[in-house]
Design a protein around this motif. Structure first.
Motif, PDB file in Angstrom:
ATOM      1  N   GLU A 181       1.066  -1.296   0.030  1.00  0.00           N
ATOM      2  CA  GLU A 181       0.031   0.139   0.021  1.00  0.00           C
ATOM      3  C   GLU A 181       0.911   1.285   0.123  1.00  0.00           C
ATOM      4  N   ASP A 182       0.799   1.948  -1.211  1.00  0.00           N
ATOM      5  CA  ASP A 182       1.705   3.049  -1.313  1.00  0.00           C
ATOM      6  C   ASP A 182       0.609   4.318  -1.089  1.00  0.00           C
ATOM      7  N   ASP A 183       1.183   4.879   0.126  1.00  0.00           N
ATOM      8  CA  ASP A 183       0.330   6.242   0.498  1.00  0.00           C
ATOM      9  C   ASP A 183       1.090   7.356   0.253  1.00  0.00           C
ATOM     10  N   TYR A 184       1.303   7.830  -0.728  1.00  0.00           N
ATOM     11  CA  TYR A 184       2.314   8.704  -1.051  1.00  0.00           C
ATOM     12  C   TYR A 184       2.248  10.247  -0.881  1.00  0.00           C
ATOM     13  N   ASP A 185       1.020  10.479  -0.685  1.00  0.00           N
ATOM     14  CA  ASP A 185       0.508  12.083  -0.767  1.00  0.00           C
ATOM     15  C   ASP A 185      -0.857  12.320   0.262  1.00  0.00           C
ATOM     16  N   SER A 186      -1.302  11.234   1.114  1.00  0.00           N
ATOM     17  CA  SER A 186      -2.776  11.367   1.543  1.00  0.00           C
ATOM     18  C   SER A 186      -2.690  12.474   2.682  1.00  0.00           C
ATOM     19  N   GLU A 187      -1.620  12.969   2.815  1.00  0.00           N
ATOM     20  CA  GLU A 187      -1.842  14.103   3.993  1.00  0.00           C
ATOM     21  C   GLU A 187      -2.636  15.497   3.373  1.00  0.00           C
ATOM     22  N   TYR A 188      -2.321  15.614   2.130  1.00  0.00           N
ATOM     23  CA  TYR A 188      -3.080  16.670   1.661  1.00  0.00           C
ATOM     24  C   TYR A 188      -4.416  16.163   0.873  1.00  0.00           C
ATOM     25  N   ARG A 189      -5.339  16.220   1.685  1.00  0.00           N
ATOM     26  CA  ARG A 189      -6.738  15.938   1.370  1.00  0.00           C
ATOM     27  C   ARG A 189      -7.455  17.207   1.778  1.00  0.00           C
ATOM     28  N   PHE A 190      -8.371  17.362   0.374  1.00  0.00           N
ATOM     29  CA  PHE A 190      -9.128  18.764   0.388  1.00  0.00           C
ATOM     30  C   PHE A 190     -10.714  18.674   0.532  1.00  0.00           C
ATOM     31  N   ALA A 191     -10.890  17.459   0.355  1.00  0.00           N
ATOM     32  CA  ALA A 191     -12.546  17.124   0.280  1.00  0.00           C
ATOM     33  C   ALA A 191     -12.803  15.499   0.915  1.00  0.00           C
ATOM     34  N   ASP A 192     -14.018  15.476   1.506  1.00  0.00           N
ATOM     35  CA  ASP A 192     -14.345  14.098   1.921  1.00  0.00           C
ATOM     36  C   ASP A 192     -13.497  13.574   3.169  1.00  0.00           C
ATOM     37  N   ARG A 193     -13.980  12.617   3.863  1.00  0.00           N
ATOM     38  CA  ARG A 193     -13.103  12.112   5.123  1.00  0.00           C
ATOM     39  C   ARG A 193     -12.334  10.966   4.352  1.00  0.00           C
ATOM     40  N   PRO A 194     -11.131  10.827   4.958  1.00  0.00           N
ATOM     41  CA  PRO A 194     -10.173   9.799   4.406  1.00  0.00           C
ATOM     42  C   PRO A 194     -10.578   8.253   4.646  1.00  0.00           C
ATOM     43  N   LEU A 195     -10.172   7.525   3.784  1.00  0.00           N
ATOM     44  CA  LEU A 195     -11.130   6.317   4.173  1.00  0.00           C
ATOM     45  C   LEU A 195      -9.846   5.229   4.814  1.00  0.00           C
ATOM     46  N   GLU A 196     -10.425   4.462   5.562  1.00  0.00           N
ATOM     47  CA  GLU A 196      -9.320   3.593   6.494  1.00  0.00           C
ATOM     48  C   GLU A 196      -8.355   2.750   5.454  1.00  0.00           C
ATOM     49  N   PRO A 197      -6.952   3.021   5.963  1.00  0.00           N
ATOM     50  CA  PRO A 197      -6.111   2.393   5.091  1.00  0.00           C
ATOM     51  C   PRO A 197      -6.150   0.910   4.987  1.00  0.00           C
ATOM     52  N   LEU A 198      -5.730   0.115   4.039  1.00  0.00           N
ATOM     53  CA  LEU A 198      -5.647  -1.293   3.936  1.00  0.00           C
ATOM     54  C   LEU A 198      -4.830  -1.793   5.149  1.00  0.00           C
ATOM     55  N   HIS A 199      -3.896  -1.234   5.485  1.00  0.00           N
ATOM     56  CA  HIS A 199      -3.208  -1.732   6.849  1.00  0.00           C
ATOM     57  C   HIS A 199      -3.978  -1.558   7.852  1.00  0.00           C
ATOM     58  N   ALA A 200      -4.898  -0.717   8.068  1.00  0.00           N
ATOM     59  CA  ALA A 200      -5.827  -0.758   9.257  1.00  0.00           C
ATOM     60  C   ALA A 200      -6.927  -1.930   9.019  1.00  0.00           C
ATOM     61  N   LEU A 201      -7.258  -2.377   8.022  1.00  0.00           N
ATOM     62  CA  LEU A 201      -8.203  -3.322   7.590  1.00  0.00           C
ATOM     63  C   LEU A 201      -7.665  -4.819   7.558  1.00  0.00           C
ATOM     64  N   ASP A 202      -6.285  -4.641   7.769  1.00  0.00           N
ATOM     65  CA  ASP A 202      -5.715  -6.089   7.291  1.00  0.00           C
ATOM     66  C   ASP A 202      -5.715  -6.797   8.862  1.00  0.00           C
ATOM     67  N   ALA A 203      -6.271  -7.849   8.690  1.00  0.00           N
ATOM     68  CA  ALA A 203      -6.090  -8.891   9.910  1.00  0.00           C
ATOM     69  C   ALA A 203      -5.172  -9.884   9.778  1.00  0.00           C
ATOM     70  N   GLY A 204      -4.407 -10.175   8.546  1.00  0.00           N
ATOM     71  CA  GLY A 204      -3.889 -11.211   8.241  1.00  0.00           C
ATOM     72  C   GLY A 204      -2.436 -11.009   8.046  1.00  0.00           C
ATOM     73  N   GLY A 205      -1.949  -9.887   8.318  1.00  0.00           N
ATOM     74  CA  GLY A 205      -0.224  -9.285   8.264  1.00  0.00           C
ATOM     75  C   GLY A 205       0.226  -9.531   6.781  1.00  0.00           C
ATOM     76  N   ARG A 206      -0.816  -8.979   5.787  1.00  0.00           N
ATOM     77  CA  ARG A 206      -0.473  -9.334   4.571  1.00  0.00           C
ATOM     78  C   ARG A 206      -0.096  -7.822   3.916  1.00  0.00           C
ATOM     79  N   VAL A 207      -0.324  -6.661   4.467  1.00  0.00           N
ATOM     80  CA  VAL A 207      -0.175  -5.523   4.002  1.00  0.00           C
ATOM     81  C   VAL A 207       1.341  -4.949   4.327  1.00  0.00           C
TER      82      VAL A 207
END
Length: 344
Positions: free
Chosen positions: A149-175
């Protein structure tokens, strides 16, 4: 303003080799930062500091891939990622992207690794939908694949709420979660990081040790202090306002003078915008981009981010290095390029 501080980094092993995973203070600072800024719950032991995000991709490839393994990437997508995996002998396969992000149903069954930019797809700019994120993680579990999961520039968000990253949803240690300071600070700093599952800690650290030993200790220590003192967060808040003005000017122009020629791809974050040509003509996109560049306006065609021919015609316009009052001037030149290529 970030700069190395006097005495930074001199308190740890001044005459010896440093930890290949990075300065301990910076690893701890990164763990705290991604927790509050990106909802990535991790500890310092899972963080490996790298020489930019590109080295993070290289280390992942060293650890997870063997020659001939299949890697799935977004198409269109980030060319340096494709190049990093191909350099390790992987067979890189492009997977289509639609309005919800990577089309999971089109993933090759043999993929050992899937590389995605779900927060702000590069270069289209769409965000991967919640349903598609869960589908991707389920697919990875069913096919015993890893996800970068390449989260290269999500600090700069101008609309909408950020969605949960894949890492936060990952229960299997795959991300493996990859980030960089190139967008928030400056590319020449050459600092990024990877948040790796516990199962990969030792292997990724060993790969970093073999690659280049360790990073610049004083620079890493200075960045840790910069983050701990709240200066990075303050810098991002300040620059986000600057980029928001540039983005507004760009979107206004695309919806105004350029509206007959292009349709903007909806995007809530990042430092670039993608605009699709209404004509769908890739030859026109090439000609317009060439004329614009000759007039001093830097634009890229969407085709530059594809490994295979085809797909919609479009232009990618960045606003990270242009002042807000210069945006209308550039768009006027771009409109002139369209009129010259498609008169009447």
């Amino acid at each position: 303003e970030w700069r190395p501080r006097r005495g930074a980094g001199r308190d740890r092993e001044p005459g010896g080799y440093a930890d290949p995973a990075g300065h301990p203070d910076l690893r701890a600072a990164v763990a705290r930062y991604v927790a509050y800024a990106r909802s990535v719950r991790t500890g310092a032991d899972d963080v490996v500091v790298t020489n930019g995000a590109q080295q993070a991709l290289d280390l992942v490839a060293r650890v997870l891939l063997a020659p001939g393994d299949v890697v799935a990437v977004e198409e269109p997508g980030y060319p340096p990622a494709r190049e990093a995996f191909a350099a390790h002998g992987a067979r890189v396969v492009g997977v289509p992207v639609d309005g919800e992000g990577l089309v999971v149903s089109r993933l090759p069954r043999a993929a050992r690794l899937v590389y995605v930019t779900p927060s702000h797809q590069f270069p289209l700019g769409v965000a991967m939908s919640p349903r598609r994120r869960l589908d991707l993680l389920a697919w990875a579990g069913a096919h015993d694949a890893a996800v970068v999961e390449d989260d290269y520039d999500s600090e700069y968000r101008f609309a909408d709420r950020p969605l949960e990253p894949l890492h936060a949803l990952d229960a299997g240690g795959r991300v493996v979660y990859v980030g960089t300071f190139s967008k928030t600070l400056l590319p020449g700093l050459r600092l990024g990081f990877a948040v790796v599952p516990p199962s990969l800690r030792s292997a990724v650290r060993a790969a970093r040790r073999l690659a280049d030993g360790h990073g610049p200790v004083a620079t890493e220590a200075a960045l840790a202090r910069f983050m701990d003192e709240g200066l990075l967060a303050r810098h991002i808040r300040r620059t986000a306002k600057v980029y928001a003005r540039r983005r507004s000017a760009l979107l206004a122009g695309l919806a105004g003078e350029l509206a007959p020629y292009v349709e903007t791809v909806p995007s809530a974050a990042g430092l670039h915008v993608c605009a699709l040509l209404r004509s769908g003509d890739r030859a026109v996109a090439d000609a317009v981009a060439a004329r614009a560049r000759a007039a001093g306006v830097a634009v890229e065609t969407l085709a530059a981010y594809r490994a295979e021919p085809g797909g919609p015609a479009g232009l990618v316009l960045g606003y990270g290095a242009i002042e807000a009052d210069e945006v209308p001037v550039g768009l006027t030149a771009l409109a002139a390029a369209f009129r010259a290529v498609r008169p009447g």
